[in-house]
Write a protein that holds these residues in place. Structure first.
Motif, PDB file in Angstrom:
ATOM      1  N   ILE A   1     -38.044  37.173  19.966  1.00 16.85           N
ATOM      2  CA  ILE A   1     -36.658  37.618  19.893  1.00 16.85           C
ATOM      3  C   ILE A   1     -36.605  38.832  18.969  1.00 16.85           C
ATOM      4  N   ILE A   2     -36.220  39.961  19.526  1.00 12.32           N
ATOM      5  CA  ILE A   2     -36.124  41.185  18.746  1.00 12.32           C
ATOM      6  C   ILE A   2     -34.816  41.161  17.962  1.00 12.32           C
ATOM      7  N   LEU A   3     -34.908  41.357  16.649  1.00 14.97           N
ATOM      8  CA  LEU A   3     -33.748  41.511  15.771  1.00 14.97           C
ATOM      9  C   LEU A   3     -33.866  42.896  15.161  1.00 14.97           C
ATOM     10  N   THR A   4     -32.902  43.770  15.426  1.00 16.69           N
ATOM     11  CA  THR A   4     -33.043  45.141  14.965  1.00 16.69           C
ATOM     12  C   THR A   4     -31.721  45.797  14.608  1.00 16.69           C
TER      13      THR A   4
ATOM     14  N   TYR B   1     -34.211  51.197  23.306  1.00 15.87           N
ATOM     15  CA  TYR B   1     -34.954  50.159  22.573  1.00 15.87           C
ATOM     16  C   TYR B   1     -34.831  48.807  23.269  1.00 15.87           C
ATOM     17  N   ARG B   2     -33.628  48.508  23.740  1.00 16.00           N
ATOM     18  CA  ARG B   2     -33.403  47.260  24.470  1.00 16.00           C
ATOM     19  C   ARG B   2     -34.298  47.213  25.718  1.00 16.00           C
ATOM     20  N   ASP B   3     -34.304  48.307  26.476  1.00 14.67           N
ATOM     21  CA  ASP B   3     -35.139  48.375  27.680  1.00 14.67           C
ATOM     22  C   ASP B   3     -36.620  48.240  27.341  1.00 14.67           C
ATOM     23  N   ALA B   4     -37.057  48.947  26.297  1.00 16.88           N
ATOM     24  CA  ALA B   4     -38.459  48.880  25.880  1.00 16.88           C
ATOM     25  C   ALA B   4     -38.827  47.471  25.433  1.00 16.88           C
ATOM     26  N   ALA B   5     -37.912  46.805  24.753  1.00 20.33           N
ATOM     27  CA  ALA B   5     -38.174  45.435  24.292  1.00 20.33           C
ATOM     28  C   ALA B   5     -38.402  44.511  25.486  1.00 20.33           C
ATOM     29  N   TYR B   6     -37.501  44.556  26.442  1.00 23.37           N
ATOM     30  CA  TYR B   6     -37.643  43.683  27.613  1.00 23.37           C
ATOM     31  C   TYR B   6     -38.847  44.075  28.466  1.00 23.37           C
ATOM     32  N   ASN B   7     -39.115  45.376  28.598  1.00 23.42           N
ATOM     33  CA  ASN B   7     -40.300  45.820  29.353  1.00 23.42           C
ATOM     34  C   ASN B   7     -41.589  45.387  28.670  1.00 23.42           C
ATOM     35  N   GLY B   8     -41.548  45.227  27.361  1.00 23.47           N
ATOM     36  CA  GLY B   8     -42.717  44.778  26.608  1.00 23.47           C
ATOM     37  C   GLY B   8     -42.865  43.265  26.555  1.00 23.47           C
ATOM     38  N   GLY B   9     -41.920  42.544  27.163  1.00 25.82           N
ATOM     39  CA  GLY B   9     -42.042  41.094  27.225  1.00 25.82           C
ATOM     40  C   GLY B   9     -41.143  40.313  26.286  1.00 25.82           C
ATOM     41  N   ALA B  10     -40.294  40.993  25.514  1.00 27.21           N
ATOM     42  CA  ALA B  10     -39.382  40.267  24.618  1.00 27.21           C
ATOM     43  C   ALA B  10     -38.480  39.347  25.434  1.00 27.21           C
ATOM     44  N   ASN B  11     -38.194  38.198  24.866  1.00 28.33           N
ATOM     45  CA  ASN B  11     -37.340  37.225  25.543  1.00 28.33           C
ATOM     46  C   ASN B  11     -35.861  37.446  25.261  1.00 28.33           C
ATOM     47  N   ALA B  12     -35.550  38.109  24.156  1.00 27.75           N
ATOM     48  CA  ALA B  12     -34.163  38.388  23.803  1.00 27.75           C
ATOM     49  C   ALA B  12     -34.126  39.571  22.846  1.00 27.75           C
ATOM     50  N   PHE B  13     -32.970  40.210  22.772  1.00 22.74           N
ATOM     51  CA  PHE B  13     -32.746  41.384  21.923  1.00 22.74           C
ATOM     52  C   PHE B  13     -31.392  41.204  21.261  1.00 22.74           C
ATOM     53  N   ILE B  14     -31.377  41.150  19.928  1.00 21.25           N
ATOM     54  CA  ILE B  14     -30.124  40.951  19.202  1.00 21.25           C
ATOM     55  C   ILE B  14     -30.005  42.032  18.118  1.00 21.25           C
TER      56      ILE B  14
ATOM     57  N   ALA C   1     -27.819  29.124  20.452  1.00 21.93           N
ATOM     58  CA  ALA C   1     -27.787  29.122  21.916  1.00 21.93           C
ATOM     59  C   ALA C   1     -29.140  29.546  22.493  1.00 21.93           C
ATOM     60  N   LEU C   2     -29.770  30.540  21.887  1.00 25.16           N
ATOM     61  CA  LEU C   2     -31.089  30.983  22.360  1.00 25.16           C
ATOM     62  C   LEU C   2     -32.151  29.905  22.151  1.00 25.16           C
ATOM     63  N   ILE C   3     -32.148  29.290  20.991  1.00 26.34           N
ATOM     64  CA  ILE C   3     -33.115  28.233  20.703  1.00 26.34           C
ATOM     65  C   ILE C   3     -32.941  27.099  21.712  1.00 26.34           C
ATOM     66  N   LYS C   4     -31.708  26.704  21.950  1.00 26.98           N
ATOM     67  CA  LYS C   4     -31.455  25.644  22.935  1.00 26.98           C
ATOM     68  C   LYS C   4     -31.895  26.066  24.327  1.00 26.98           C
ATOM     69  N   PHE C   5     -31.619  27.307  24.691  1.00 26.30           N
ATOM     70  CA  PHE C   5     -32.011  27.815  26.004  1.00 26.30           C
ATOM     71  C   PHE C   5     -33.525  27.765  26.195  1.00 26.30           C
ATOM     72  N   PHE C   6     -34.270  28.231  25.200  1.00 29.95           N
ATOM     73  CA  PHE C   6     -35.727  28.321  25.336  1.00 29.95           C
ATOM     74  C   PHE C   6     -36.465  27.014  25.066  1.00 29.95           C
ATOM     75  N   PHE C   7     -35.878  26.114  24.261  1.00 32.34           N
ATOM     76  CA  PHE C   7     -36.640  24.953  23.811  1.00 32.34           C
ATOM     77  C   PHE C   7     -35.968  23.602  24.007  1.00 32.34           C
ATOM     78  N   SER C   8     -34.943  23.501  24.804  1.00 36.10           N
ATOM     79  CA  SER C   8     -34.229  22.233  24.876  1.00 36.10           C
ATOM     80  C   SER C   8     -34.769  21.237  25.885  1.00 36.10           C
ATOM     81  N   ASP C   9     -35.697  21.634  26.756  1.00 33.66           N
ATOM     82  CA  ASP C   9     -36.171  20.644  27.722  1.00 33.66           C
ATOM     83  C   ASP C   9     -37.047  19.599  27.042  1.00 33.66           C
ATOM     84  N   ASP C  10     -37.137  18.457  27.644  1.00 35.48           N
ATOM     85  CA  ASP C  10     -37.817  17.317  27.025  1.00 35.48           C
ATOM     86  C   ASP C  10     -39.291  17.564  26.753  1.00 35.48           C
TER      87      ASP C  10
END
Length: 137
Positions: A79-82, A89-102, A114-123
């Motif tokens: 998750i990019i925090l910048t 920068y947003r485009d470069a982040a996603y093109n480089g494989g970032a999962n989120a940009f904030i 919300a992001l943590i739940k989205f990425f890690f909430s499955d059993d």
């Protein structure tokens, strides 16, 4: 436990963000790194599940570093925090494989939650309400 790595060259930001994460997510085990060199060591030894990455780092910028991480560890969520809330920068982040940009100026713990739940909430990954061992000192 959700293993989290904060990669940012600002000690103040790392400490403040870590404290906020610890308060909101007591199930997180959190490590910090001021730059790519230290982060690489932490990735090898700590094996984080999620990395909060700044773009501006000493040595290697966070966008290039994200590409390297995602090539060798594609399952790590980055998750990019910048402070640089620019389309390129947003485009470069996603093109480089970032999962989120904030952007840091709109950072809030509700979005992080919300992001943590989205990425890690499955059993198969994590119980986000695990009140087991507290990962925060």
């Amino acid at each position: 436990m959700l293993k989290t790595l904060i990669v940012d060259d600002s000690t103040t930001f790392r400490k403040t963000f870590r404290s906020a994460l610890c308060e909101r997510f007591p199930f997180m085990l959190i490590e910090e790194a001021p730059g790519a060199t230290e982060a690489l060591q932490k990735i090898k030894t700590f094996l984080p599940d999620v990395i909060f990455m700044d773009i501006s780092l000493p040595g290697e910028n966070g966008l290039e570093f994200t590409k390297r991480i995602k090539t060798s560890h594609p399952k790590i969520v980055v998750i990019i925090l910048t402070a640089y809330d620019l389309r390129e920068y947003r485009d470069a982040a996603y093109n480089g494989g970032a999962n989120a940009f904030i952007p840091k100026n709109s950072l809030n713990l509700a979005d992080i939650s919300a992001l943590i739940k989205f990425f890690f909430s499955d059993d198969r990954c994590y119980d986000l309400h695990d009140s087991g061992k507290d990962g925060c000192p």
